[in-house]
Scaffold this motif. Structure first.
Motif, short mmCIF file in Angstrom:
data_model
loop_
_atom_site.label_atom_id
_atom_site.label_comp_id
_atom_site.label_asym_id
_atom_site.label_seq_id
_atom_site.Cartn_x
_atom_site.Cartn_y
_atom_site.Cartn_z
N SER A 198 0.84 -1.19 0.00
CA SER A 198 0.00 0.00 0.00
C SER A 198 0.88 1.24 0.00
O SER A 198 2.01 1.22 0.50
CB SER A 198 -0.93 0.02 1.22
N ARG B 117 -3.75 3.79 -1.53
CA ARG B 117 -3.85 2.96 -2.73
C ARG B 117 -3.07 1.66 -2.51
O ARG B 117 -2.15 1.61 -1.69
CB ARG B 117 -3.28 3.70 -3.95
N GLU B 118 -3.42 0.65 -3.28
CA GLU B 118 -2.77 -0.65 -3.13
C GLU B 118 -2.34 -1.22 -4.48
O GLU B 118 -2.87 -0.85 -5.53
CB GLU B 118 -3.71 -1.65 -2.46
N ASN C 100 -4.28 -1.30 -8.18
CA ASN C 100 -5.74 -1.18 -8.08
C ASN C 100 -6.15 0.23 -8.48
O ASN C 100 -5.57 1.22 -8.04
CB ASN C 100 -6.21 -1.44 -6.65
N PHE D 8 -9.06 3.41 -8.85
CA PHE D 8 -9.80 4.13 -7.82
C PHE D 8 -11.16 3.49 -7.60
O PHE D 8 -11.89 3.21 -8.55
CB PHE D 8 -9.98 5.59 -8.20
N GLY E 167 -12.00 -1.85 -2.37
CA GLY E 167 -11.24 -1.63 -3.60
C GLY E 167 -11.88 -2.23 -4.83
O GLY E 167 -11.35 -2.11 -5.93
N ASP F 11 -4.20 9.24 -11.51
CA ASP F 11 -3.72 7.88 -11.70
C ASP F 11 -2.36 7.83 -12.36
O ASP F 11 -1.59 6.89 -12.12
CB ASP F 11 -4.74 7.06 -12.52
N PHE G 132 -0.07 8.25 -9.45
CA PHE G 132 -0.10 7.02 -8.64
C PHE G 132 0.76 5.93 -9.28
O PHE G 132 1.58 5.29 -8.62
CB PHE G 132 -1.54 6.55 -8.47
#
Length: 314
Positions: free
Chosen positions: A40, A48-49, A103, A105, A111, A132, A135
């Motif tokens: 994470s 987030r993961e 993963n 959003f 999730g 994203d 991320f």
């Protein structure tokens, strides 16, 4: 022995935070070891993961490719990592690359039912303008800091909305990527100015009823969260031919019953593979969306041949 439920709210918060930090650090620290890892990170104010599979064939001291595998809209990282449906874990072990399953959003704590902000698609990620790209940059950076990643061979692949996200990465994070593969997802970015050309592999079924081969809303128009007029496959390929300055004429490279592949050569080639059947699915996989996936080609094998045969040889 006192459980977390028995301590004060303040101590419970501290204990829970410590556990999460320790678990994340332990997972990250183990990314140089073969096996499966859940990690994470916090980005853009969100927790987030992502999942990481380090191949069992990892040789000590060897730097290996990284493949970022992006799930489809309404899916999640665990679904994309299911080997019985996509086969990417098996391919990782066979070919020797690190497979990373982020993963998207999700409005749910679990999730599940996640999407990617790929431009004009899709869902809550698009509507909330989730970062994203940032991320996924952070995901690559964290894995590369903890695992033996060859930074010159980082690739992004995706299914449907995940394929669209791969195109957005090619537009906005070309400094990180050696190439992308999009399956059943066209380029629906709003702007695209890659800092350098990015080789592209696009795989699409001619009878896809969700992201139509010739563009339009398709079956996704029944879902207001996913509604958009998708760019066509021919327009997507033409766009990347132009961006990558490839040859004007395509060279046929594969013709089997039910599928053809052709390539526009250049320093950053663009390859298109079209299956006659399979609808909105991953060729060679088992996840049925309306009809069985095409078995005329296997997306994972075509990916390997393109990334590690064609692109790495350039």
């Amino acid at each position: 022995m006192c459980s977390i439920r028995q301590v004060t709210p303040f101590l419970r918060m501290l204990v829970a935070t410590a556990v999460l930090v320790a678990a994340g650090a332990a997972a990250a620290a183990g990314l140089n070891q073969p096996g499966d890892h859940r990690v994470s990170l916090r980005h853009g104010g969100l927790e987030r993961e992502f999942l990481v599979h380090v191949p069992r064939t990892l040789a000590p001291g060897a730097a290996v490719p990284l493949v970022l595998a992006l799930h489809g809209g309404g899916g999640d990282m665990e679904h994309m990592a299911r080997d019985d449906r996509y086969g990417l874990i098996t391919k990782s072990d066979q070919a020797g690359f690190i497979a990373v399953f982020p993963n998207g959003f999700s409005r749910l704590r679990s999730g599940k039912i996640a999407t990617w902000n790929a431009g004009n698609c899709c869902g809550a990620a698009r509507d909330r303008n989730i970062d994203d790209v940032g991320f996924l940059r952070a995901v690559i950076a964290q894995v590369a800091a903890q695992a033996p990643v060859d930074r010159s061979r980082v690739f992004a692949i995706g299914m449907s909305n995940g394929g669209m996200m791969a195109y957005r990465l090619a537009c906005e994070a070309s400094d990180l990527l050696r190439g992308i593969m999009a399956v059943a997802g066209t380029d629906n970015t709003q702007t695209c100015s890659p800092a350098r050309p990015v080789p592209v592999l696009h795989i699409h079924a001619r009878n896809d009823d969700r992201v139509l081969f010739n563009g339009g809303a398709g079956a996704a128009s029944r879902d207001p969260d996913l509604m958009t007029d998708f760019i066509s496959v021919p327009a997507t390929v033409a766009k990347w031919q132009r961006l990558n300055r490839t040859n004007a004429a395509a060279t046929p490279i594969l013709s089997v019953p039910g599928a053809i592949c052709e390539r526009y050569a250049g320093s950053a080639p663009v390859q298109l593979c079209v299956t006659e059947t399979g609808a909105h699915s991953w060729p060679g996989g088992t996840k049925r969306r309306g009809e069985e996936p095409s078995q005329a080609i296997r997306a994972n094998d075509v990916m390997w041949a393109f990334f590690f045969g064609v692109v790495s040889a350039l």
